[in-house]
Scaffold this motif. Sequence first.
Motif, PDB file in Angstrom:
ATOM      1  N   ALA A 406       0.752  -1.215   0.017  1.00  0.00           N
ATOM      2  CA  ALA A 406      -0.009  -0.003   0.124  1.00  0.00           C
ATOM      3  C   ALA A 406       0.892   1.407   0.074  1.00  0.00           C
ATOM      4  CB  ALA A 406      -0.770   0.026   1.123  1.00  0.00           C
ATOM      5  N   VAL A 407       0.546   2.089  -0.887  1.00  0.00           N
ATOM      6  CA  VAL A 407       1.259   3.361  -0.941  1.00  0.00           C
ATOM      7  C   VAL A 407       0.743   4.323  -0.107  1.00  0.00           C
ATOM      8  CG1 VAL A 407       2.167   5.029  -2.622  1.00  0.00           C
ATOM      9  CG2 VAL A 407       1.958   2.708  -3.282  1.00  0.00           C
ATOM     10  N   GLY A 408      -0.814   4.625  -0.012  1.00  0.00           N
ATOM     11  CA  GLY A 408      -1.431   5.486   0.568  1.00  0.00           C
ATOM     12  C   GLY A 408      -2.810   5.513   0.329  1.00  0.00           C
ATOM     13  N   SER A 409      -3.638   6.518   0.716  1.00  0.00           N
ATOM     14  CA  SER A 409      -5.024   6.246   0.528  1.00  0.00           C
ATOM     15  C   SER A 409      -5.709   7.528   0.118  1.00  0.00           C
ATOM     16  CB  SER A 409      -5.687   5.680   1.683  1.00  0.00           C
ATOM     17  OG  SER A 409      -5.587   6.553   2.963  1.00  0.00           O
ATOM     18  N   VAL A 410      -6.928   7.815  -0.329  1.00  0.00           N
ATOM     19  CA  VAL A 410      -7.493   8.910  -0.930  1.00  0.00           C
ATOM     20  C   VAL A 410      -8.845   8.614  -0.287  1.00  0.00           C
ATOM     21  CG1 VAL A 410      -6.171   9.219  -2.655  1.00  0.00           C
ATOM     22  CG2 VAL A 410      -8.122   8.215  -2.782  1.00  0.00           C
ATOM     23  N   ARG A 411      -9.628   9.770   0.084  1.00  0.00           N
ATOM     24  CA  ARG A 411     -10.893   9.659   0.519  1.00  0.00           C
ATOM     25  C   ARG A 411     -11.815  10.792  -0.001  1.00  0.00           C
ATOM     26  NH1 ARG A 411     -12.987  10.386   7.141  1.00  0.00           N
ATOM     27  NH2 ARG A 411     -15.227   9.674   6.471  1.00  0.00           N
ATOM     28  N   ALA A 412     -12.766  10.444  -0.392  1.00  0.00           N
ATOM     29  CA  ALA A 412     -13.959  11.382  -0.881  1.00  0.00           C
ATOM     30  C   ALA A 412     -15.343  11.103  -0.198  1.00  0.00           C
ATOM     31  CB  ALA A 412     -13.858  11.266  -2.328  1.00  0.00           C
ATOM     32  N   MET A 413     -16.113  11.996  -0.362  1.00  0.00           N
ATOM     33  CA  MET A 413     -17.426  11.933   0.233  1.00  0.00           C
ATOM     34  C   MET A 413     -18.390  12.827  -0.456  1.00  0.00           C
ATOM     35  SD  MET A 413     -16.887  13.910   3.612  1.00  0.00           S
ATOM     36  CE  MET A 413     -18.806  13.818   4.168  1.00  0.00           C
ATOM     37  N   ASP A 414     -19.622  12.206  -0.285  1.00  0.00           N
ATOM     38  CA  ASP A 414     -20.524  13.133  -1.176  1.00  0.00           C
ATOM     39  C   ASP A 414     -20.929  14.339  -0.214  1.00  0.00           C
ATOM     40  OD1 ASP A 414     -22.781  13.960  -2.332  1.00  0.00           O
ATOM     41  OD2 ASP A 414     -24.294  12.322  -1.683  1.00  0.00           O
ATOM     42  N   PRO A 415     -20.949  15.467  -0.683  1.00  0.00           N
ATOM     43  CA  PRO A 415     -21.232  16.649  -0.092  1.00  0.00           C
ATOM     44  C   PRO A 415     -22.706  16.942   0.480  1.00  0.00           C
ATOM     45  CG  PRO A 415     -20.695  17.090  -2.129  1.00  0.00           C
ATOM     46  CD  PRO A 415     -20.590  15.860  -2.310  1.00  0.00           C
ATOM     47  N   ASP A 416     -23.600  16.261  -0.416  1.00  0.00           N
ATOM     48  CA  ASP A 416     -24.944  16.453  -0.217  1.00  0.00           C
ATOM     49  C   ASP A 416     -25.563  15.890   1.066  1.00  0.00           C
ATOM     50  OD1 ASP A 416     -25.201  18.001  -2.625  1.00  0.00           O
ATOM     51  OD2 ASP A 416     -25.313  15.956  -3.666  1.00  0.00           O
ATOM     52  N   GLY A 417     -26.697  16.055   1.573  1.00  0.00           N
ATOM     53  CA  GLY A 417     -27.254  15.787   2.689  1.00  0.00           C
ATOM     54  C   GLY A 417     -27.375  14.056   2.453  1.00  0.00           C
ATOM     55  N   TYR A 418     -27.636  13.402   1.439  1.00  0.00           N
ATOM     56  CA  TYR A 418     -27.728  11.984   1.353  1.00  0.00           C
ATOM     57  C   TYR A 418     -26.827  11.230   1.768  1.00  0.00           C
ATOM     58  CZ  TYR A 418     -31.159  14.506  -1.812  1.00  0.00           C
ATOM     59  OH  TYR A 418     -32.232  15.171  -2.415  1.00  0.00           O
ATOM     60  N   ASN A 419     -25.415  11.675   1.636  1.00  0.00           N
ATOM     61  CA  ASN A 419     -24.393  10.954   2.014  1.00  0.00           C
ATOM     62  C   ASN A 419     -24.136   9.762   1.125  1.00  0.00           C
ATOM     63  OD1 ASN A 419     -21.822  10.509   3.634  1.00  0.00           O
ATOM     64  ND2 ASN A 419     -22.625   9.569   5.360  1.00  0.00           N
ATOM     65  N   SER A 420     -24.319   9.505  -0.077  1.00  0.00           N
ATOM     66  CA  SER A 420     -24.226   8.533  -0.811  1.00  0.00           C
ATOM     67  C   SER A 420     -22.656   7.885  -0.898  1.00  0.00           C
ATOM     68  CB  SER A 420     -24.569   8.840  -2.160  1.00  0.00           C
ATOM     69  OG  SER A 420     -24.471   7.819  -3.091  1.00  0.00           O
ATOM     70  N   PRO A 421     -22.710   6.483  -0.942  1.00  0.00           N
ATOM     71  CA  PRO A 421     -21.420   5.827  -0.940  1.00  0.00           C
ATOM     72  C   PRO A 421     -20.722   6.085  -2.036  1.00  0.00           C
ATOM     73  CG  PRO A 421     -23.160   4.313  -0.303  1.00  0.00           C
ATOM     74  CD  PRO A 421     -23.931   5.478  -0.716  1.00  0.00           C
ATOM     75  N   VAL A 422     -19.454   6.026  -1.800  1.00  0.00           N
ATOM     76  CA  VAL A 422     -18.417   6.559  -3.022  1.00  0.00           C
ATOM     77  C   VAL A 422     -17.517   5.165  -3.338  1.00  0.00           C
ATOM     78  CG1 VAL A 422     -16.521   7.929  -3.622  1.00  0.00           C
ATOM     79  CG2 VAL A 422     -18.124   9.046  -2.179  1.00  0.00           C
TER      80      VAL A 422
END
Length: 797
Positions: A406-422
């Motif tokens: 593993a080199v590293g990790s990134v993280r993103a999230m849904d900015p809307d209120g639904y919080n949909s999986p990514v």
Amino acid sequence: MRTCLLVMLWASLSLYVDNMSITRRFVVEMGEMEEEKEEDRDGGKGEKLLKRFKRGWMWNQFFLQEEYTGSDKQYIGKLQSDMDRGDGTLKYILSGDGAGDIFTIDENNGDLHANKRLDREDKAFYTLRATVVNKNTGIKLEPETEFIVKLHDINDNEPIFTKELYTVSVPERSNMGTSVTQVTATDADDSMYGNSAKLRYSISQGHPYFSVEPDTGIIRTALGPGEMDREKREHYQVVIEAKDMAGQRGGLTGTTTVNITLTDVNDNPPRFSQSIYQFSVPESMKAGTPVGRIKAVDKDLGKNAEMFYNVVGGDGLDMFDVITDKDSQEGIIIVGKPLDYEKTRSYTLEIQVQNTQTLDTRFLGYLPTKDMATVRIGIEDVDEPPLFERASYMMEVKEDAAVGTAVGSVRAMDPDGYNSPVRYSIDRRTDLDRLFNVHSGNGSVFITRPLDREEAAWHNISVIATEFNKPLQTSRGPVYIRLLDVNDNAPTFASFYETFVCEKTKAGQIQTVSAVDADDPAGGHKFFFSLATEGAYRGNFTVRDNGDNTAGVLTRRSSYSRLHKSVYLVPVVITDGDFPMQSSTGTLTVRVCTCDREGNMELCNAEAQTSSAGLSTGALVAILLCVIILLMIIVLFAALKKQKKKEPLIISKEDVRDNVVSYNDEGGGEEDTQAFDIGALRNPEAIEESKQRRDIIPSDTLYPPLRQTVIPSRDNADVRDFINQRVQDNDNNPTAPPYDSLATYAYEGTGSVAESLSSLGSASSEGDQDYNYLSDWGPRFRKLADMYGAEDSDCDS
């Protein structure tokens, strides 16, 4: 006091009387002296001349009133000479300006009259001359004398202004008495006589705002700054009147119009038309995008109405900005930073507006010079793509890391209120070699293939984050991966080293070597040099490490034999100073050569001699190219020469010798009797007359007449005789072509059993032929026998 005044008056009168008597006496004496001189000059000639008398005219100048309206002639005055005794023997004669036309004189009594109505403005005076002659003899009794008739001016011209219309301006808010402009009128009447040309100015329209000076015509403001406001009234029309006779009753008047415009001064601050503005904007709007416009109103004009807006307060002070539209003078609210509905759903701005030019505050009182307005901006929710926690990611990994590390990790999230999986993936256009991959669930980046820092020290890839429920909502995050160096490359010689040593030399250094390493240690490179332990030349050469990543190769003997050993291969071991330590062996080629006393090489072995004395590779290639180009030129020249056509012997349209010529046309067959000699075809025994050659121009001197051809016999000898005859003719002809020219003798001969195949030479018609003999010629002629035999049968039937 009264006595003094009487004394002074008496003295003045005495002086006046004395002067008058002196003047009269001077005129009389001068006249007598002139008469005596005239008599002396005339008496010397012995001729009888008229005696000159001293004139006693009772006039000097006359005055006449202009614009006379009476029906009779206007009497001017009377001319009378001292010589006139009233006996009617004298005659008065008038000459000069207008004499006889405008002015006339009674020749008997000298009364002077004006015949026409005169205008002083056209001509102010007339110069006339008068004389007296004897009515009977016509002799002048008096010389001509000039006198002037002056016209008395009357007030018959009204004042006229230099302009019919004046257009001027004056700043608004000017102080009372400020000069606006000056008007000027002129009067054609006589300014030296009476008051006919004396003018007075007055204002007939324009009260109470303006006034005019009576004598100068200068127009001035008549109200104070508070009344002369352009925003209330901008244009004024003023009528100025000019009256002669010093403005007295009965004088003539003239008028002019003056249009006065109040120019603007910056005396009004800008004001918002409303105190609260409301806008809404989606959260996806980019920075710099306009949100809306607000407008303030300034009653001034031009530069005085220019304004600028700025945000001075509110919770959106850092999120929005406002700029000024120079054309419409509106404030444009723009987005300053990215918006987020989930964080803040509305903002409030306090916007201020003011003039760009300095405001004249004398007339504002307590009014503010700036204005304020409140702007409320609502943020609208927008379905946004996933948002990475960071704008970019920086990762590091060693180049010898195992696959799957593993080199590293990134993280993103849904900015809307639904919080949909990514879901995560790598854009393969940024990782064509597929060296990395990312876990679709947690965003962990790992290695899928072995890495090598020496091939690529950096890898820039893009990770795509996609909403699980909405695949169209995607975003990208740049990931920069740096490969850390591992000491996995051994140092090597910086280049191929080859040197020589003289057969007779002194022990010492003969070559300096250096090394390179593909690795990049943090502390820099450090190389160590030594002679290989298994080398057989340790007694001949040695290596000395210089301590600066270079080493010197030295000889240990003072003499070498080229015949015994011409080439030495010296192995040098190079070791780096990093961990794990890497080393390699490089070979130095040393050739034994014959040298002069100064140590310059003269002769080495064959290999060295070839390399030193031979031509370089570049020179050999150049020579080879030149040879190839030369050969190509020779081949091309030979091909062109072969293709070149020989020029004909005789270049002429008359060249019709016995050569084969293709005319590319179809003849008329045996029926065509115009294209050839039919008689020759019909009778092969025809006598051939001698003909001249047609391929040259005939010449009587060079070309003797040909002999007539001998008639050939029926046997084969006729062909031989024909050919011999033609050969002899060509040999004896000096103008014939060269011996190697082709001569065609198209003569068939007469010995054929089948005779001629042409029907033109047949003695009988086609219907008289018997073709039954064709059946006896065998199966090859059966087809002909059937054809012609069938025709015979048809003819018989």
